[in-house]
Write a protein that holds these residues in place. Structure first.
Motif, mmCIF file in Angstrom:
data_model
loop_
_atom_site.group_PDB
_atom_site.id
_atom_site.type_symbol
_atom_site.label_atom_id
_atom_site.label_comp_id
_atom_site.label_asym_id
_atom_site.label_seq_id
_atom_site.Cartn_x
_atom_site.Cartn_y
_atom_site.Cartn_z
ATOM 1 N N ILE A 335 35.079 89.569 44.640
ATOM 2 C CA ILE A 335 35.373 90.963 44.976
ATOM 3 C C ILE A 335 34.136 91.649 45.556
ATOM 4 C CG2 ILE A 335 35.886 93.241 43.997
ATOM 5 C CD1 ILE A 335 37.794 91.851 42.051
ATOM 6 N N GLU A 336 32.994 91.453 44.932
ATOM 7 C CA GLU A 336 31.774 92.088 45.439
ATOM 8 C C GLU A 336 31.402 91.562 46.818
ATOM 9 O OE1 GLU A 336 30.369 94.772 44.166
ATOM 10 O OE2 GLU A 336 32.066 94.627 42.783
ATOM 11 N N ARG A 339 33.737 93.193 49.258
ATOM 12 C CA ARG A 339 33.403 94.610 49.457
ATOM 13 C C ARG A 339 32.191 94.778 50.363
ATOM 14 N NH1 ARG A 339 34.830 96.528 43.248
ATOM 15 N NH2 ARG A 339 37.011 97.049 43.699
ATOM 16 N N ALA A 342 33.561 94.302 53.759
ATOM 17 C CA ALA A 342 34.408 95.427 54.150
ATOM 18 C C ALA A 342 33.597 96.622 54.625
ATOM 19 C CB ALA A 342 35.295 95.833 52.978
ATOM 20 N N GLU A 350 40.219 99.428 51.944
ATOM 21 C CA GLU A 350 39.865 99.276 50.543
ATOM 22 C C GLU A 350 39.920 97.809 50.147
ATOM 23 O OE1 GLU A 350 41.203 101.179 46.208
ATOM 24 O OE2 GLU A 350 42.693 101.034 47.821
ATOM 25 N N VAL A 351 38.985 97.392 49.299
ATOM 26 C CA VAL A 351 39.064 96.104 48.602
ATOM 27 C C VAL A 351 39.237 96.429 47.123
ATOM 28 C CG1 VAL A 351 37.870 93.970 47.987
ATOM 29 C CG2 VAL A 351 37.628 94.917 50.298
ATOM 30 N N ARG A 352 40.301 95.941 46.524
ATOM 31 C CA ARG A 352 40.609 96.305 45.144
ATOM 32 C C ARG A 352 41.098 95.072 44.386
ATOM 33 N NH1 ARG A 352 44.672 99.198 48.290
ATOM 34 N NH2 ARG A 352 46.557 97.921 48.419
ATOM 35 N N VAL A 360 42.958 93.240 50.008
ATOM 36 C CA VAL A 360 42.133 93.793 51.087
ATOM 37 C C VAL A 360 43.070 94.573 51.993
ATOM 38 C CG1 VAL A 360 40.543 93.311 52.990
ATOM 39 C CG2 VAL A 360 40.568 91.816 50.963
#
Length: 427
Positions: A335-336, A339, A342, A350-352, A360
């Motif tokens: 995830i990091e 992000r 992104a 958004e990345v969530r 994504v």
């Protein structure tokens, strides 16, 4: 060969049976986190058959269990005692956290949610159901009737009266500008207002993380706050764990545990990952709810010996190798990494997500307007680079869904992130 198969597919299967890619892909075999197509191309699989290959492709423990059980007996139905079914039910009941739990096995998540709706409406003697906006609960007539995602709801006809509640999508809608506490308070107030205008519903059904809806979720604790309001009125809570169960979110074994300050929900549904590709779904509920039906019922294929043997072997492997912990560690890194990518790609809104359940979302730069064309472009480019991902989203299919097997390694996460970065930069 693949084009010939595509032509045959179109000649005998429904037009609404969606296929990914302009040149559809035939997957012939897999191993670990990789699959191969009919032309011999190798891909890193970041979608796992729609979150179904939970541990690994061709996991030796599962394939051995299936082969050994098939050599004895494949199927007998629920009319006979079934040792693998009892053993898996014992494990699931214990893991569910529901007191005096009973387990009923089905063949899919759709059928599991159907069963949960049957139980809730029979127990409460009400056909009114609360569901979340942007939700998805399956393909059957009743499941479509409670699906709050227009793209997956082909008819408005339903045996149920469905009322849709706000809160499943944190960053869109009228409360998106609020902080988490005020967002939760506003959604609870909306629920209380809704309940003041309807006869008492049977249940609220909710996905802790909305899957088809684009891996969206509310602030932690929202569903716990909902449950306090609902339990005061005797309304049941159903947690649809078809995609979030078995540790995929990393922090918790079940998605509802992010909202668990007042204990487990009344009913939990599950499917997908527990079978690692075999057709297993199911429902867990308190005995008084599960036993409320006053007519006979069976399941011809639910709980069949081969699928139960696969589920037991898969669950044992998951727990013994702490794949929930791996989802938390490797998923957090992924995830990091995404992000960071992104931040340099204007199309990424958004990345969530959490654990190995990552969305994504793509939008036209400088706006909140969904960009499904960009998502399709990235899907194709990722495939060309050797990576398979999924798509979803409530505002058209503009969210890339990243959900690899829970045994994903750090090196594979880095490899997949690099391919996805190149694909995103190609928009």
């Amino acid at each position: 060969m693949t084009r010939d198969l595509f032509a045959r597919h179109r000649a005998v299967l429904p037009d609404w049976l969606a296929l990914y890619y302009e040149d559809p892909l035939e997957i012939t075999h897999g191993e670990g986190r990789h699959v191969w197509d009919a032309a011999g191309n190798k891909y890193l699989d970041f979608f796992g058959g729609i979150l179904t290959t939970m541990t690994a492709h061709a996991l030796p423990e599962v394939t051995k269990a299936v082969a050994e059980q098939a050599g004895r007996i494949v199927h007998s139905s629920t009319l006979y005692l079934n040792r693998p079914m009892v053993e898996l039910a014992e494990r699931v009941a214990q893991l569910s956290g529901i007191p005096d739990a009973r387990v009923f096995f089905t063949t899919s998540g759709t059928e599991a949610n159907d069963t949960a709706l049957l139980l809730a409406t029979a127990y409460r003697r009400s056909n009114a159901i609360l569901a979340m906006r942007n939700s998805y609960h399956g393909r059957s007539f009743s499941a479509v009737g409670i699906t709050g995602n227009r793209g997956w709801s082909p008819t408005s006809l339903s045996p149920l009266q469905t009322l849709y509640v706000h809160g499943g999508v944190r960053t869109r809608g009228p409360y998106a500008h609020l902080d988490d506490r005020d967002f939760t308070d506003a959604c609870v107030a909306d629920l209380e207002d809704l309940l003041g205008h309807t006869r008492a519903p049977a249940a609220l059904i909710a996905e802790p993380v909305q899957g088809v809806g684009g891996f969206t979720s509310p602030p932690d604790g929202l569903y716990a706050a909902f449950r306090e309001v609902l339990h005061e009125r005797g309304i049941l809570c159903i947690s649809d764990e078809v995609q979030t169960g078995w540790g995929r979110t990393g922090d918790h074994f079940w998605g509802w545990q992010a909202h668990g300050r007042n204990g487990p929900p009344d009913i939990v549904t599950f499917a997908k990952g527990i079978g690692n590709g075999m057709s297993i779904g199911g429902v867990v509920a308190r005995a008084e709810i599960m036993n409320c039906l006053d007519a006979n019922s069976i399941s011809t294929f639910g709980g069949t010996q081969v699928t139960m043997a696969a589920g037991l072997a898969n669950l044992n492997h998951l727990l013994e190798h702490d794949l929930q912990g791996n989802a938390r560690r490797v998923g957090g890194l992924l995830i990091e990494r995404l992000r960071a990518v992104a931040a340099q790609v204007p199309h990424v809104r958004e990345v969530r997500g959490r654990g190995l359940m990552i969305g994504v979302e793509l939008a036209r730069p400088g706006t909140d307007e969904a960009d499904p064309e960009a998502a399709s472009t990235v899907l194709e480019e990722a495939r060309a680079g050797g990576l398979l991902v999924g798509k979803g989203g409530g505002h058209s299919t503009s969210v890339l869904r990243v959900a690899p097997p829970l045994s994903l390694t750090v090196a594979e996460a880095e490899e997949g992130a690099a391919i996805l970065e190149r694909a995103l930069r190609s928009i």
